[in-house]
Design a protein around this motif. Sequence first.
Motif: not given
Length: 252
Positions: A73, A106, A110
């Motif tokens: 991510g 994740l 990100f």
Amino acid sequence: MVFVYGALMFLALAGMIVCSKKQKTNPAMQPIAFVLFIVVVIGAIMLLKEMEIFGNSNSSLLSNELKFYSSQGYKVGKYFAKNDAGKKVLFVVEPELVNSENIKGLVEAFSEGYGSNNVVIDTVVLPGNQSEAPMPLYMMMKAKDFDALLEKHPDVQIVVNTIGLPSDLHKMKYWKAKKDARPALFLLGMPSGRIDGLAEAIASGDIAGIVTSNPQAKYDVKAPSDPEEAFDIRYILINKDNVEQNKSNLLN
């Protein structure tokens, strides 16, 4: 095992005390006492570990794997931050993972790499009850199902897809729309297996990129604190700039 480590430590400690007393008259006892001291230290460490004083080993392993997983991510976020910062992002995930800690980590990674938390998480919804579906989502969904998800989020400009593409992907309306009028499509892994024409789609920009396994990936190492270093140990990000030299990694 707690008893074994405790007994070992006790016996080594007793032996160390005896040797310490005798080393005044017998210098040969000194190195033996030192070895027994090492045994006591090792026994104490193993005992504390067995009692989970340092934390559960399974939990530590899981935490380590999550660091590797979430590094994907972060890397993808950094990738889009270069030219698409601030755009709204849709993460497409499996139904049972929408609220999972894995996906949460994740997406958080990100957002950190991307520099924005303008992210939504959603899944492809199929007709009927899919809670006990015998097959992965990508094997059951059709192009119309994936199209419906994108139509549900007309304001997103980036789609990070973790579930793969439908078997009849060539029928997706996505391909028919002008590139500047559709969101960038990024594949996080290839859960649907080999996709014919994937390299060409990446080279042309129809697919913004993909994260796939590094052929030299290491699985018996501790995840570095730097997520980009962790990413490089396990994965490769392939886009139009490096797709030619990485074609072989798209064939598995």
